[in-house]
Structures are given as C-alpha cells and as structure tokens.
Design a protein around this motif. Structure first.
Motif, PDB file in Angstrom:
ATOM      1  N   LYS A 132       0.827  -1.207   0.000  1.00  0.00           N
ATOM      2  CA  LYS A 132       0.000   0.000   0.000  1.00  0.00           C
ATOM      3  C   LYS A 132       0.865   1.262   0.000  1.00  0.00           C
ATOM      4  O   LYS A 132       0.518   2.265  -0.616  1.00  0.00           O
ATOM      5  N   ARG A 133       2.020   1.173   0.664  1.00  0.00           N
ATOM      6  CA  ARG A 133       2.892   2.334   0.769  1.00  0.00           C
ATOM      7  C   ARG A 133       3.781   2.516  -0.456  1.00  0.00           C
ATOM      8  O   ARG A 133       3.976   3.641  -0.945  1.00  0.00           O
ATOM      9  N   GLU A 170      -6.683  -3.443  -0.683  1.00  0.00           N
ATOM     10  CA  GLU A 170      -5.374  -3.905  -0.239  1.00  0.00           C
ATOM     11  C   GLU A 170      -5.423  -4.412   1.198  1.00  0.00           C
ATOM     12  O   GLU A 170      -4.851  -5.448   1.531  1.00  0.00           O
ATOM     13  N   THR A 171      -6.118  -3.672   2.072  1.00  0.00           N
ATOM     14  CA  THR A 171      -6.228  -4.086   3.467  1.00  0.00           C
ATOM     15  C   THR A 171      -6.955  -5.414   3.575  1.00  0.00           C
ATOM     16  O   THR A 171      -6.514  -6.333   4.279  1.00  0.00           O
ATOM     17  N   LEU A 177       4.520 -11.788  -2.395  1.00  0.00           N
ATOM     18  CA  LEU A 177       4.152 -11.980  -3.802  1.00  0.00           C
ATOM     19  C   LEU A 177       2.655 -12.157  -3.971  1.00  0.00           C
ATOM     20  O   LEU A 177       2.023 -11.546  -4.837  1.00  0.00           O
ATOM     21  N   GLU A 178       2.066 -13.028  -3.152  1.00  0.00           N
ATOM     22  CA  GLU A 178       0.638 -13.315  -3.301  1.00  0.00           C
ATOM     23  C   GLU A 178      -0.228 -12.137  -2.888  1.00  0.00           C
ATOM     24  O   GLU A 178      -1.272 -11.877  -3.496  1.00  0.00           O
ATOM     25  N   THR A 179       0.186 -11.426  -1.849  1.00  0.00           N
ATOM     26  CA  THR A 179      -0.579 -10.255  -1.413  1.00  0.00           C
ATOM     27  C   THR A 179      -0.580  -9.178  -2.491  1.00  0.00           C
ATOM     28  O   THR A 179      -1.560  -8.440  -2.658  1.00  0.00           O
ATOM     29  N   ALA A 180       0.506  -9.092  -3.244  1.00  0.00           N
ATOM     30  CA  ALA A 180       0.587  -8.110  -4.330  1.00  0.00           C
ATOM     31  C   ALA A 180      -0.203  -8.560  -5.552  1.00  0.00           C
ATOM     32  O   ALA A 180      -0.951  -7.786  -6.155  1.00  0.00           O
ATOM     33  N   ALA A 181      -0.055  -9.823  -5.922  1.00  0.00           N
ATOM     34  CA  ALA A 181      -0.575 -10.290  -7.210  1.00  0.00           C
ATOM     35  C   ALA A 181      -2.070 -10.575  -7.213  1.00  0.00           C
ATOM     36  O   ALA A 181      -2.777 -10.240  -8.176  1.00  0.00           O
TER      37      ALA A 181
END
Length: 408
Positions: A78-79, A351-352, A126-130
């Motif tokens: 997020k940042r 995102e959260t 990786l998974e949190t982004a993708a």
C-alpha cells in the motif's frame, strides 16, 4: 476503467493485457516453489525417519510465515506499490532458497525449517501483491474468472515442479539424494526468481485506481467496510486452505501407505493426475465464469469436492484413489473464487482486505498438522475427515454467496 457491455464480458481489459501477463508469470513461479514441499514430506519420512506429524512441520512453518507476514506485506504494498512489493517478495524468496544450502549440510531436519520460513515470507508478499491486482485488471463481474485464469498458471507450475522434484528425489536407483543436492531444486528456482526481479526493476506496472463502492461513502465507512460476505469469506478461505494443503501434503502417503503405488508412482499421479486436473479446472472454470454466474459454478464445485473426499474415505480401493485425484478438479476454482467474492466492492479497502485474507493461508499450517496426527494414530483414510469437514464449510459459503446473488 470502462464499464460498458463489451468491457464487462472481457476477462481482461485491453489496456491491462501486458500487466496481466507479467503478473501471471509470478503465479507459475510460486506454484512450482510450493509444490516441492509436498514431495519433501514423503522424502524426509524416508530419509530422516520422521513421522507424518513431524514432516507436516514443513507446511506449518511456511504457512505460519504467511500468517505473520500478511499484514506487513499489505502495508508495504500500500505504501510502495505493487512493483516494489513484487521485487521484495522475489528477493526474499531467493534468500530463503539460498539458505537451503547451509541448512541441509547439517543433516538435521529442524534446521531445514529456517529457510522455509524465510521463503514463506517472500511468498506471502508476492501473493498479497498479485492476487488483488489481477482482480482489478478488468470488469468487477469477471474478477473471479480472471483470477482463476491467472491461478491456473500456479497449477501449471505445480505440475512441472511436482513431477521434476519427484523424479529427482524418488527416481533412478531409489537411493536418497545427498544432503547438499536436496537444496538443488530451490537453488534453481532462486536463480529464476532473481532474474525475474531484475526484469521487474525495469518495468513500470500501471497502478489501477480503486473505485469507491456505494456503501463506502460518508462518515460510516470504517464500520461498514467489511460485511458478511467478507467475514464468511475469511472463514471459508481458512477452511479451503486446510483442505487443499492437507490433501497435497499427504497425497503421496495416501497412495503409498497400503502399497497401492510406490513413492515415485504416487508423485506422477500427483503431478500428471491431480495437479494437471487442478490446472485444467481453473482454466475451464475461469472461462465459464464469463458466461455463467460465478456463484453457481462455485456451488457445484463445492458439492463435487465433498462427494469426492467422502468416496476417498470409503476404502473402496481404486475408486477411493481415483476419487481423491478427481477432487482436484472441483477444488481448483475455490481459492481465487472465494478471494474474489470476499473483496468484491471493497474499493479503496481492497489492499487491506487482501492482506487480511492472505492470513487465511495459516490453514495450511493447521490442516497438515491435524491430518498428520490422525494418519499416525489411525489411517490416512480416517485422516481425510479433516479436509472433508472444512470442505463442508466452503460448501456453506458457496450456498450463502449463491443466495446473496439471487437476492440482488
């Protein structure tokens, strides 16, 4: 992002095709990295004499890293954005992979858990982004189908990795691999990860604008951000992870404990049977979701998974073995579908919500531990009660989602 009828029927909006391809390549990489874990379980049981419960610690430490790292990963992305998140995840995974070399040189099972934890921290970033990024590269109604297509490459990575690592560990003369050579598969993947990280350093991914849902306007945003669909989805996703990782972890044991197959044959059955069907199920499911309501397909698959695991527990010989393989088709669409349904309409809180949902992967630590204990004290057929119970929770969520959809 346009919302006309034409764009609504496309799985990926035209302007996001290149970013979709780039991000989808990551699914292939981490699918391969995770599939090796399922082969390592049986390998260490044979070479180090550890029990089923002890071998499940491999999954426990990796998915514990997911649980502990999910929120920090979400904050990082997020940042700093998706691109930096991807690069960080790739580099951290590579570090964990390289640590395998000194860890395996001692020949102590517990030492191998340390690099696995670092590796898991890289995977969760990786998974949190993708995962959420893929859902935003087109119309919201096709988000689940789009994520299923991307996740199908995760399945493709699993197929290749399970097959090659099975041949590496169980093929040939049947002698156990040397301590240092156990690290070879991860060292190869680490090199690939670093090469991909360099590519992403010179690429600029478009940051997708998160639209604000209707219920998110006004001063009451914080209280109404996460409703029943998200909360039940959180529970369903933990349940799915318990089912999926438990079955993957002890698939080889289930096929070999009664002498039905050898470890090498069971690995082929896992890669060219279960995981290949898993990949095909995601591709077919993703395509169907552009024509048929996601909730209907989800409900049918949940019923199928419950039936197949029940048959696998029945002790009907070949029928039970085939049923567990077929179960992979029905479970294939569950993670991306639950994920997409749970975050649908959350707008700027995506995102959260996504980082919270990635904590659900801790089910991959809970399930194998429980199933391993039951396998040690009873049998692998009885141990399948663990994934059966949690698949029933997923079925309940699919019915809930279907009813919510019909009521709109």
């Amino acid at each position: 992002m346009t919302t006309d009828k034409t764009s609504g029927t496309r799985l990926v909006a035209r302007e996001y095709i290149i970013p979709f391809i780039l991000i989808t390549s990551l699914f292939f990489l981490w699918g391969g990295a995770r599939a090796i874990l399922d082969v390592l379980n049986k390998h260490y049981q044979l070479t180090m004499g550890v029990s089923k419960t002890q071998s499940s610690y491999i999954q426990v430490v990796v998915y514990l890293a997911y649980f502990l790292g999910a929120i920090p990963a979400g904050m990082l992305i997020k940042r700093l954005g998706t691109r930096i998140g991807v690069i960080t995840g790739l580099c951290l995974f590579a570090v964990g992979s390289f640590l395998f070399l000194p860890a395996t040189s001692f020949g102590v099972f517990e030492y191998i858990l340390c690099p696995l934890f670092v590796l898991g921290c890289g995977l969760v970033i990786l998974e949190t982004a993708a995962n959420p990024y893929v859902t935003l590269l087109g119309h919201p109604r096709t988000a689940a189908g789009r994520l299923n297509i991307a996740q199908s490459f995760n399945g493709l990575g699993c197929v290749f990795s399970a097959l090659l690592s099975g041949l590496f560990f169980f093929g040939g003369s049947g002698e156990s691999a040397s301590r240092s050579s156990i690290a070879v598969p991860y060292l190869i993947i680490a090199g690939i990860m670093l090469a991909v990280a360099v590519c992403f350093m010179f690429l600029k991914l478009p940051e997708v604008i998160l639209s604000q849902p209707e219920h998110e306007s006004g001063s009451g945003t914080g209280k109404k951000a996460f409703g029943a669909m998200f909360i039940f989805g959180f529970i369903a996703l933990i349940s799915y992870e318990i089912s999926e990782i438990s079955i993957n972890t002890f698939f080889i044991n289930f096929m070999t404990d009664d002498g039905f197959l050898s470890p090498a044959q069971a690995t082929v059955a896992l890669s060219m049977g279960g995981l290949l069907l898993f990949m095909a199920g995601r591709v077919i499911g993703g395509l169907l979701m552009s024509r048929i309501a996601t909730e209907k397909i989800f409900c049918i698959c949940a019923i199928g998974a419950v039936v197949m695991v029940s048959l696998a527990m029945s002790g009907l010989g070949v029928v039970s073995k085939v049923a567990l393989i077929v179960c992979y088709v029905f479970e294939s669409i569950m993670f991306p579908t639950i994920f997409a349904l749970a975050i649908r309409g959350l707008g700027s809180r995506t995102e959260t919500a996504s980082s919270i949902l990635m904590m659900c992967v801790v089910g991959g630590a809970i399930g194998p531990l429980a199933m391993g204990w039951m396998g040690d004290h009873f049998s692998m057929s009885v141990a399948l009660a663990v994934p059966l119970t949690t698949f029933l929770v997923v079925l309940a969520y699919s019915i809930f989602a279907l009813r919510r959809s019909a009521a709109k």
